[in-house]
Design a protein around this motif. Structure first.
Motif, PDB file in Angstrom:
ATOM      1  N   VAL A 161       0.886  -1.162  -0.125  1.00 45.41           N
ATOM      2  CA  VAL A 161      -0.075  -0.076  -0.086  1.00 45.41           C
ATOM      3  C   VAL A 161       1.010   1.230  -0.046  1.00 45.41           C
ATOM      4  O   VAL A 161       1.893   1.204   0.304  1.00 45.41           O
ATOM      5  CB  VAL A 161      -0.914   0.147   1.119  1.00 45.41           C
ATOM      6  CG1 VAL A 161      -2.009  -1.140   1.112  1.00 45.41           C
ATOM      7  CG2 VAL A 161      -0.059  -0.029   2.496  1.00 45.41           C
ATOM      8  N   ASP A 162       0.359   2.282  -0.392  1.00 47.04           N
ATOM      9  CA  ASP A 162       1.085   3.576  -0.366  1.00 47.04           C
ATOM     10  C   ASP A 162       1.308   4.304   1.036  1.00 47.04           C
ATOM     11  O   ASP A 162       1.153   3.497   2.148  1.00 47.04           O
ATOM     12  CB  ASP A 162       0.346   4.597  -1.261  1.00 47.04           C
ATOM     13  CG  ASP A 162      -1.086   5.217  -0.542  1.00 47.04           C
ATOM     14  OD1 ASP A 162      -1.407   4.970   0.430  1.00 47.04           O
ATOM     15  OD2 ASP A 162      -2.115   5.737  -1.397  1.00 47.04           O
ATOM     16  N   ASP A 163       1.985   5.344   1.267  1.00 43.27           N
ATOM     17  CA  ASP A 163       2.433   5.930   2.343  1.00 43.27           C
ATOM     18  C   ASP A 163       1.354   6.138   3.377  1.00 43.27           C
ATOM     19  O   ASP A 163       1.520   6.394   4.432  1.00 43.27           O
ATOM     20  CB  ASP A 163       3.247   7.087   2.213  1.00 43.27           C
ATOM     21  CG  ASP A 163       2.782   8.029   1.387  1.00 43.27           C
ATOM     22  OD1 ASP A 163       1.649   7.804   0.579  1.00 43.27           O
ATOM     23  OD2 ASP A 163       2.881   9.312   1.408  1.00 43.27           O
ATOM     24  N   LYS A 164       0.241   6.447   2.780  1.00 49.59           N
ATOM     25  CA  LYS A 164      -1.078   6.610   3.637  1.00 49.59           C
ATOM     26  C   LYS A 164      -1.959   5.302   4.052  1.00 49.59           C
ATOM     27  O   LYS A 164      -3.070   5.462   4.402  1.00 49.59           O
ATOM     28  CB  LYS A 164      -1.925   7.805   3.026  1.00 49.59           C
ATOM     29  CG  LYS A 164      -1.262   9.030   2.689  1.00 49.59           C
ATOM     30  CD  LYS A 164      -2.290  10.106   2.276  1.00 49.59           C
ATOM     31  CE  LYS A 164      -1.517  11.477   2.333  1.00 49.59           C
ATOM     32  NZ  LYS A 164      -0.166  11.461   1.386  1.00 49.59           N
ATOM     33  N   GLY A 165      -1.438   4.132   3.200  1.00 54.36           N
ATOM     34  CA  GLY A 165      -2.052   3.020   3.685  1.00 54.36           C
ATOM     35  C   GLY A 165      -3.213   2.647   2.622  1.00 54.36           C
ATOM     36  O   GLY A 165      -4.072   1.689   2.699  1.00 54.36           O
ATOM     37  N   GLY A 166      -3.425   3.643   1.446  1.00 55.41           N
ATOM     38  CA  GLY A 166      -4.156   3.442   0.355  1.00 55.41           C
ATOM     39  C   GLY A 166      -3.935   2.192  -0.661  1.00 55.41           C
ATOM     40  O   GLY A 166      -2.495   2.131  -0.814  1.00 55.41           O
ATOM     41  N   ASP A 167      -4.658   1.817  -1.224  1.00 56.04           N
ATOM     42  CA  ASP A 167      -4.256   0.788  -2.337  1.00 56.04           C
ATOM     43  C   ASP A 167      -3.414   1.376  -3.418  1.00 56.04           C
ATOM     44  O   ASP A 167      -3.641   2.614  -3.752  1.00 56.04           O
ATOM     45  CB  ASP A 167      -5.570   0.297  -3.028  1.00 56.04           C
ATOM     46  CG  ASP A 167      -6.504  -0.763  -2.129  1.00 56.04           C
ATOM     47  OD1 ASP A 167      -5.842  -1.259  -1.218  1.00 56.04           O
ATOM     48  OD2 ASP A 167      -7.327  -0.970  -2.316  1.00 56.04           O
ATOM     49  N   MET A 168      -2.829   0.448  -4.023  1.00 55.16           N
ATOM     50  CA  MET A 168      -1.841   0.954  -5.062  1.00 55.16           C
ATOM     51  C   MET A 168      -2.522   0.068  -6.360  1.00 55.16           C
ATOM     52  O   MET A 168      -3.418  -0.924  -5.859  1.00 55.16           O
ATOM     53  CB  MET A 168      -0.335   0.496  -5.026  1.00 55.16           C
ATOM     54  CG  MET A 168       0.307   1.349  -3.915  1.00 55.16           C
ATOM     55  SD  MET A 168       1.945   0.873  -3.640  1.00 55.16           S
ATOM     56  CE  MET A 168       2.821   1.708  -4.698  1.00 55.16           C
ATOM     57  N   THR A 169      -2.055  -0.024  -7.472  1.00 55.63           N
ATOM     58  CA  THR A 169      -2.495  -0.437  -8.479  1.00 55.63           C
ATOM     59  C   THR A 169      -1.768  -0.977  -9.646  1.00 55.63           C
ATOM     60  O   THR A 169      -0.665  -0.435  -9.972  1.00 55.63           O
ATOM     61  CB  THR A 169      -3.719   0.327  -9.253  1.00 55.63           C
ATOM     62  OG1 THR A 169      -4.415  -0.291 -10.276  1.00 55.63           O
ATOM     63  CG2 THR A 169      -3.188   1.646  -9.707  1.00 55.63           C
TER      64      THR A 169
END
Length: 499
Positions: free
Chosen positions: A145-153
């Motif tokens: 996941v990204d630095d904020k905990g969001g999904d990558m793709t």
């Protein structure tokens, strides 16, 4: 304890623990293949094990398991009991099933428990055990996941760019706002954090042990894909409803789908080496016959949060003759670092193998690469606008690395011992196209202190007729079920345990 000490401990602890009791595998008579690079002789003792994971394997998220774009064996887990080895490995899939375009597949890392029972070099296993030497079981899957905990793709970033912030460089970004990641190689550090290289940037990402993005390293400007004077990370694999980039190929920088395919840490933990899959566009990378002169980037990894480029070399990729008599370049797919001056490099052709129309591969080989006498071009004009190999012809001022072929993956006699082959019949025992992952583990034999098992895994492109990803079922293009497969070679690599 320093990171260097941790690395030294991981490389040598298992040897010390088992030295008094380890049994020695019987050695059959065979002709060893030996090459010398950087003053050290490396030996290929041959194929000693094969294993499979079914093509329709699902991960913990219920999606089709992706196989080996990158692999890392946990040396602290590696044990031996008689002739049986056990351990943990991490297997990195790439951007998901994308034969008809990229999807919003979430990048992830799979954990496998393996039990390995090798045959002696040169021996032939019983017919019913030819491909069961590596027993691999999926035990976990972790999202990146990204630095904020969001999904990558896995979606192609098209023309999207996330602006640089602080110490983070600009990053490829899909139209849905997520960071696009086509992950290709992994280096797992002793604290569990990891470096992962990608195709799109081509960048090197650093993730925490639980999969959160910590930092990113951008390559020299010469490698960044540019279209019409601006950075453009598209790979011409648009997602659903998206348009192809204009132009389809970058003007300069890495070619589409030819990013940092190979990456490895030196045994002493001091340097991280990453290699571009083939030459940049300006260095002949616009043609399969001229893309030979790729680049190896050597980073000082003393501060994992801020990798420092300290060396850069031109690596001439192997050439082969295709079925039409034309000279082609075999692009590299993975490396294993032996020192900051030598590494093993897997290079192969494309478009041939099980699951594809053309059955026979013409080149799959692992070479020892020596950069000790090569010209260091780090920080030079070649990292900017000046091509190092215009139209594929290397600049006269630059001396490239040297290559020595160590393992022929297509060796028919070796494959036959394990019920495999290269070419017709184009069945499940024909090697699949993409062999892209390598990692080593000690043989744990005090009589063979320099011997290692070299694990090589394929990227099966998620090809199964019973697939499920991103909320939908699918049947892989071509009608084949391409298993994840491991081949294991026994090799002699002197000097690693002492680093």
């Amino acid at each position: 304890m320093s990171r260097k000490s941790l690395y030294l401990g991981l490389w040598t602890a298992a040897l010390a623990a088992l030295a008094a009791s380890a049994a020695t595998l019987p050695v059959a008579a065979l002709a060893d293949n030996a090459v010398t690079a950087g003053g050290t002789t490396f030996v290929n003792k041959g194929l000693v094990g094969v294993g499979r994971i079914p093509a329709n394997q699902r991960d913990k998220f219920g999606e089709t398991f992706g196989s080996g774009s990158g692999i890392s064996i946990d040396p602290s887990s590696w044990t031996r009991d008689g002739d049986v080895y056990k351990g943990t490995l991490w297997l990195l899939p790439d951007r998901g099933y994308n034969v008809v375009g990229t999807t919003d597949y979430r990048p992830r890392l799979n954990t496998l428990a393996i039990q390995f029972t090798p045959v002696a070099p040169g021996a032939t296993p019983p017919a019913d055990k030819q491909q069961s030497g590596v027993d691999a079981k999926l035990t976990d899957s972790m999202l990146l996941v990204d630095d904020k905990g969001g999904d990558m793709t896995g979606l192609d970033p098209e023309s999207g760019v996330r602006a640089a912030t602080g110490n983070t460089p600009m990053l490829p970004q899909a139209t849905n706002g997520k960071i696009s990641l086509d992950d290709e190689a992994i280096v797992r550090l002793p604290d569990g954090s990891m470096f992962i290289s990608d195709e799109y940037g081509p960048n090197i990402y650093r993730f925490s042990a639980d999969g959160h993005l910590l930092s990113a390293t951008q390559p020299p400007a010469a490698l960044i894909p540019m279209r019409k004077g601006s950075p453009s990370f598209a790979s011409n694999n648009p997602g659903p409803g998206a348009e192809a980039p204009e132009p389809e190929d970058p003007d300069t920088g890495r070619q589409n789908n030819q990013g940092l395919e190979g990456m490895a840490m030196t045994p002493d933990g001091k340097f991280l080496i990453a290699v571009l899959q083939s030459a940049t566009r300006q260095d002949g990378g616009d043609s399969g016959s001229t893309r030979q002169n790729t680049r190896a980037l050597v980073y000082d990894a003393a501060d994992p949060a801020q990798l420092k480029l300290v060396h850069e070399y031109v690596v001439p990729l192997p050439m082969f003759t295709d079925a039409k008599g034309k000279k082609k370049v075999a692009a590299q797919s993975e490396i294993v670092a032996l020192s900051d001056k030598t590494f093993l490099m897997l290079a192969r052709d494309s478009g041939n193998g099980f699951g594809l129309k053309d059955a026979t591969s013409l080149y799959r080989s692992i070479s020892a690469v020596d950069v000790s006498a090569a010209t260091d071009i780090a920080g030079s004009a070649f990292d900017g606008d000046k091509p190092v190999a215009p139209k594929g012809v290397l600049d006269a001022s630059v001396k490239p690395a040297t290559l020595s072929s160590l393992i022929d993956i297509n060796d028919g006699a070796e494959l036959a011992r394990f019920g495999l082959h290269n070419g017709a019949p184009n069945d499940r025992n024909n090697l699949s196209e993409k062999w892209e992952a390598m990692s080593i583990a000690s043989v744990l034999d005090p009589k063979l202190p320099n011997d290692y098992f070299l694990f090589v895994a394929n990227d099966n492109d998620f090809l199964t007729q019973d697939g499920f990803q991103v909320g939908a079922s699918y049947k892989g293009d071509g009608g084949a079920d391409v298993d994840t497969m491991f081949q294991v070679f026994q090799v002699t690599l002197p000097g690693l345990a002492g680093k």
